[in-house]
Design an enzyme around this catalytic site. Structure first.
Site, PDB file in Angstrom:
ATOM      1  N   GLY A  16       0.651  -1.313  -0.048  1.00  0.00           N
ATOM      2  CA  GLY A  16      -0.092  -0.021   0.041  1.00  0.00           C
ATOM      3  C   GLY A  16       0.907   1.183   0.029  1.00  0.00           C
ATOM      4  O   GLY A  16       1.559   1.385   0.913  1.00  0.00           O
ATOM      5  N   GLY A  18      -0.244   4.410   0.180  1.00  0.00           N
ATOM      6  CA  GLY A  18      -1.062   5.591   0.599  1.00  0.00           C
ATOM      7  C   GLY A  18      -0.661   6.383   1.497  1.00  0.00           C
ATOM      8  O   GLY A  18       0.788   6.441   1.563  1.00  0.00           O
ATOM      9  N   PHE A  19      -1.101   7.029   2.483  1.00  0.00           N
ATOM     10  CA  PHE A  19      -0.586   8.092   3.294  1.00  0.00           C
ATOM     11  C   PHE A  19       0.635   7.540   4.233  1.00  0.00           C
ATOM     12  O   PHE A  19       1.466   8.035   4.403  1.00  0.00           O
ATOM     13  CB  PHE A  19      -1.512   8.718   3.872  1.00  0.00           C
ATOM     14  N   VAL A  84      -2.083  -7.729  -3.883  1.00  0.00           N
ATOM     15  CA  VAL A  84      -1.802  -8.734  -3.023  1.00  0.00           C
ATOM     16  C   VAL A  84      -3.253  -9.627  -2.501  1.00  0.00           C
ATOM     17  O   VAL A  84      -4.188  -8.655  -2.040  1.00  0.00           O
ATOM     18  CB  VAL A  84      -1.053  -8.069  -1.677  1.00  0.00           C
ATOM     19  N   GLU A 175     -19.035  17.759   1.964  1.00  0.00           N
ATOM     20  CA  GLU A 175     -18.299  18.550   0.882  1.00  0.00           C
ATOM     21  C   GLU A 175     -19.094  17.971  -0.549  1.00  0.00           C
ATOM     22  O   GLU A 175     -19.123  18.984  -1.407  1.00  0.00           O
ATOM     23  CB  GLU A 175     -16.784  17.886   0.828  1.00  0.00           C
ATOM     24  N   ASP A 304      -5.418   3.326   7.984  1.00  0.00           N
ATOM     25  CA  ASP A 304      -6.901   3.187   8.059  1.00  0.00           C
ATOM     26  C   ASP A 304      -7.178   1.284   8.426  1.00  0.00           C
ATOM     27  O   ASP A 304      -7.901   1.210   9.433  1.00  0.00           O
ATOM     28  CB  ASP A 304      -7.695   3.030   6.912  1.00  0.00           C
ATOM     29  N   ALA A 322      -6.371  10.780   7.246  1.00  0.00           N
ATOM     30  CA  ALA A 322      -4.818  10.823   6.779  1.00  0.00           C
ATOM     31  C   ALA A 322      -4.023  11.178   8.014  1.00  0.00           C
ATOM     32  O   ALA A 322      -2.812  10.512   8.102  1.00  0.00           O
ATOM     33  CB  ALA A 322      -4.737  12.080   5.845  1.00  0.00           C
TER      34      ALA A 322
HETATM   35  C1  LIG Z   1     -13.761  10.757  -0.404  1.00  0.00           C
HETATM   36  C2  LIG Z   1     -12.906  10.618   0.616  1.00  0.00           C
HETATM   37  C3  LIG Z   1     -12.486  11.678   1.414  1.00  0.00           C
HETATM   38  C4  LIG Z   1     -11.576  11.855   2.549  1.00  0.00           C
HETATM   39  N1  LIG Z   1     -11.410  13.124   3.217  1.00  0.00           N
HETATM   40  C5  LIG Z   1     -10.429  13.180   4.135  1.00  0.00           C
HETATM   41  C6  LIG Z   1     -10.027  14.412   4.571  1.00  0.00           C
HETATM   42  O1  LIG Z   1     -10.502  15.492   4.246  1.00  0.00           O
HETATM   43  N2  LIG Z   1      -9.031  14.488   5.592  1.00  0.00           N
HETATM   44  C7  LIG Z   1      -8.430  13.230   5.990  1.00  0.00           C
HETATM   45  O2  LIG Z   1      -7.696  13.140   6.847  1.00  0.00           O
HETATM   46  N3  LIG Z   1      -8.816  11.946   5.437  1.00  0.00           N
HETATM   47  C8  LIG Z   1      -9.719  11.942   4.667  1.00  0.00           C
HETATM   48  N4  LIG Z   1     -10.024  10.625   4.060  1.00  0.00           N
HETATM   49  C9  LIG Z   1      -9.696   9.620   4.500  1.00  0.00           C
HETATM   50  C10 LIG Z   1      -8.129   9.336   4.251  1.00  0.00           C
HETATM   51  O3  LIG Z   1      -7.821   9.345   2.641  1.00  0.00           O
HETATM   52  C11 LIG Z   1      -7.673   8.050   4.701  1.00  0.00           C
HETATM   53  O4  LIG Z   1      -7.659   7.990   6.017  1.00  0.00           O
HETATM   54  C12 LIG Z   1      -6.141   7.788   4.427  1.00  0.00           C
HETATM   55  O5  LIG Z   1      -6.055   7.691   2.892  1.00  0.00           O
HETATM   56  C13 LIG Z   1      -5.708   6.547   4.886  1.00  0.00           C
HETATM   57  O6  LIG Z   1      -4.476   6.357   4.477  1.00  0.00           O
HETATM   58  P1  LIG Z   1      -3.678   4.575   4.369  1.00  0.00           P
HETATM   59  O7  LIG Z   1      -2.440   4.977   4.017  1.00  0.00           O
HETATM   60  O8  LIG Z   1      -4.361   3.766   5.411  1.00  0.00           O
HETATM   61  O9  LIG Z   1      -4.645   4.327   3.249  1.00  0.00           O
HETATM   62  P2  LIG Z   1      -4.673   4.583   1.745  1.00  0.00           P
HETATM   63  O10 LIG Z   1      -4.515   6.036   1.463  1.00  0.00           O
HETATM   64  O11 LIG Z   1      -5.929   4.198   1.263  1.00  0.00           O
HETATM   65  O12 LIG Z   1      -3.946   3.847   0.888  1.00  0.00           O
HETATM   66  C14 LIG Z   1      -3.787   2.360   0.775  1.00  0.00           C
HETATM   67  C15 LIG Z   1      -3.197   1.977  -0.465  1.00  0.00           C
HETATM   68  O13 LIG Z   1      -3.083   0.629  -0.572  1.00  0.00           O
HETATM   69  C16 LIG Z   1      -3.314  -0.065  -1.666  1.00  0.00           C
HETATM   70  N5  LIG Z   1      -3.965  -1.324  -1.577  1.00  0.00           N
HETATM   71  C17 LIG Z   1      -5.232  -1.811  -0.974  1.00  0.00           C
HETATM   72  N6  LIG Z   1      -5.174  -3.145  -1.048  1.00  0.00           N
HETATM   73  C18 LIG Z   1      -4.150  -3.566  -1.717  1.00  0.00           C
HETATM   74  C19 LIG Z   1      -3.858  -4.763  -2.188  1.00  0.00           C
HETATM   75  N7  LIG Z   1      -4.603  -6.021  -1.717  1.00  0.00           N
HETATM   76  N8  LIG Z   1      -2.831  -5.019  -2.873  1.00  0.00           N
HETATM   77  C20 LIG Z   1      -1.970  -3.872  -3.277  1.00  0.00           C
HETATM   78  N9  LIG Z   1      -2.187  -2.577  -2.979  1.00  0.00           N
HETATM   79  C21 LIG Z   1      -3.361  -2.448  -2.334  1.00  0.00           C
HETATM   80  C22 LIG Z   1      -4.228   0.892  -2.312  1.00  0.00           C
HETATM   81  O14 LIG Z   1      -4.293   0.902  -3.687  1.00  0.00           O
HETATM   82  C23 LIG Z   1      -3.589   2.381  -1.801  1.00  0.00           C
HETATM   83  O15 LIG Z   1      -2.792   3.025  -2.480  1.00  0.00           O
HETATM   84  C24 LIG Z   1     -10.939  10.719   2.821  1.00  0.00           C
HETATM   85  C25 LIG Z   1     -11.243   9.638   2.267  1.00  0.00           C
HETATM   86  C26 LIG Z   1     -11.936   9.439   1.240  1.00  0.00           C
HETATM   87  C27 LIG Z   1     -12.396   8.232   0.589  1.00  0.00           C
END
Ligand SMILES: Cc1cc2nc3c(=O)[nH]c(=O)nc-3n(C[C@H](O)[C@H](O)[C@H](O)COP(=O)(O)OP(=O)(O)OC[C@H]3O[C@@H](n4cnc5c(N)ncnc54)[C@H](O)[C@@H]3O)c2cc1C
Length: 433
Positions: A16, A18-19, A84, A175, A304, A322
């Site tokens: 992943g 992500g953030f 994965v 929003e 998350d 995030a």
């Molecule tokens: C519409 C929306 C609005 C939001 N607004 C806000 C906001 O204003 N402020 C705020 O703080 N937060 C906001 N959030 C929440 C925030 O985006 C998440 O909390 C944050 O992205 C979590 O980070 P993360 O790294 O845990 O996961 P993510 O950023 O979701 O990253 C997870 C990554 O894992 C990858 N992945 C997942 N499963 C697999 C797999 N099986 N194999 C390979 N890759 C995989 C995905 O492709 C992704 O790139 C919002 C979310 C959404 C959906």
């Protein structure tokens, strides 16, 4: 996967980008670890601005950034585009669509997925907004609906096409409702002069007694009033029962006829198979205060997907936003870089610093809850824009987003109303496009 085995380096696999995962991948020591980052997309998504893509305020490439471009330190670093689907915790192997590979350490940062709470009809017929393709679907659907509404003289059909129901009154729902209300006010009269914009209705449905549950009452009330003044119908205490693609039904025998339901009512951890029920809590992976999974010393979870147990301040887990994801990523990489896990040195537990939260409601309207001050209106809106702008990954994305916002501010005009990839409804209504 075509990745060499380095005898002198421990292999760390991060799932992943992500953030949370990106923080670790960017900063992990390459002299001690071979770093493998895996993501099913070749880009990082800035999810907080997805709603602007969905409502034609920004192009998708303003909120996405190539992972290969983000990670500059390429020594002992490998990125693989893969999904994965299974983790064998005994063999220390992950299984993907491009093959399998062993790990010394595994960091799971897979984020979350939309939660339909088991309702199959809603999953089939409502639109989620959790990824760029989904936001583009929504953009196409909205614009296609306007085009279709122009073609019909049947008022019932027109109304159905122009009724948008958003389920979930959190920041995303608020929003989105605000952005749609602005489309009604500024876009329809401009782009569709033959379409009566009064037919467009926006409903925001919230199960609890107020909007923005995670924010202060003051901010929730301000959001409520602001959305009302924009013409949004807000339904509090409203439980959605079903949606068949034509009619959304709620409790107390209420219903709305609509072709468009947007589901922003919840998320759950994006779990990968290989764990037992006792490894999870509330659809997230259970970790201790060092973000290590309970039963596996070499597996960690951040962002998350992680539920930090025995946390007095957050008995229901950290917010799925995030800031905790970024802070957990930074905390973990710091421990890895100091080789704390290898040497079993004394570690400090992870502590989340909550600086506050914010949501925008529309032009000149936002709410910010900081621990030291609560703001609303224009100043809050400027702060919201600034925070989102600096958080976007990549200088180019920041410049493009800022330029877009400035143009839209002065021209009252959403700039990217293009149906690039038509959206086809799954079952009920066939698209004309
Ligand atoms: C519409 C929306 C609005 C939001 N607004 C806000 C906001 O204003 N402020 C705020 O703080 N937060 C906001 N959030 C929440 C925030 O985006 C998440 O909390 C944050 O992205 C979590 O980070 P993360 O790294 O845990 O996961 P993510 O950023 O979701 O990253 C997870 C990554 O894992 C990858 N992945 C997942 N499963 C697999 C797999 N099986 N194999 C390979 N890759 C995989 C995905 O492709 C992704 O790139 C919002 C979310 C959404 C959906």
């Amino acid at each position: 996967m075509n990745i060499p085995t380095e005898k002198n380096l421990k292999r760390v696999i991060i799932i992943g980008a992500g953030f949370a995962g990106l923080q670790v991948a960017k900063k992990l020591r390459r002299d001690k670890y071979q770093v493998i980052l895996i993501d099913k997309n070749n880009y990082h998504t800035f999810q907080p601005l997805l709603y602007q893509v969905a409502t034609a305020g920004l192009e998708p490439d303003s909120i996405a950034h190539s992972i290969r471009n983000i990670i500059k330190k390429t020594k002992n670093f490998f990125f693989r585009l893969a999904n994965v689907h299974y983790i064998n915790t005994n063999k220390r192997k992950i299984y993907t669509n491009i093959g399998n590979i062993f790990y010394d350490y595994l960091i799971i940062a897979t984020g979350s997925v939309t939660n339909y709470f088991g309702n199959k009809n809603i999953k089939l017929n409502a639109l989620p907004m959790k990824s760029i393709p989904e936001a583009l679907n929504l953009r196409s659907l909205i614009l296609q609906d306007f085009e279709s509404a122009l073609l019909t003289n049947k008022i019932k059909e027109k109304k159905k096409l122009m009724t948008f129901v958003i389920v979930g009154g959190g920041p995303t729902g608020v929003e989105l409702a605000g952005a749609l209300a602005e489309m009604k006010k500024y876009v329809i009269p401009n782009d569709y002069p033959n379409l009566d914009h009064n037919y467009m209705k926006i409903h925001l449905l919230q199960a609890s007694t107020r909007l923005l549950d995670g924010m202060s009452i003051k901010s929730a009330e301000h959001a409520y009033k602001s959305l009302k003044s924009l013409g949004v119908s807000i339904w509090l205490n409203c439980l959605v029962k079903d949606y068949n693609g034509e009619v959304i039904s709620m409790d107390k025998n209420k219903y709305i006829e609509t072709s468009n339901v947007i589901w922003a009512a919840g998320v759950k951890g994006a779990l990968i198979k290989g764990f037992l029920t006792k490894d999870m809590k509330k659809n997230r992976l259970l970790v201790n205060s060092y973000l290590r999974t309970i039963r596996y010393k070499n597996i960690f979870a951040i962002g998350d997907i992680a539920f930090v147990k025995e946390n007095e301040n957050y008995p229901n887990g950290h917010p799925m936003t995030a800031p905790p994801a970024i802070q957990q990523g930074n905390y973990l990489v710091n421990n890895f870089n100091k080789l704390l896990f290898d040497n079993s040195k004394i570690m400090k537990p992870f502590i989340y610093n909550n600086f506050g939260s914010m949501a925008t409601i529309g032009r000149n309207k936002a709410v910010c809850d900081f621990s030291f001050i609560k703001l609303k209106g224009f100043l809050a809106w400027i702060i919201w824009m600034f925070v989102h702008l600096v958080s976007l990954v990549g200088f180019r994305n920041r410049v493009i987003a800022l330029t877009n916002w400035i143009i839209q501010y002065f021209h009252y005009n959403k700039s990217v109303r293009l149906i690039i990839r038509p959206f086809y409804r799954k079952k009920y209504l066939k698209s004309r496009f």
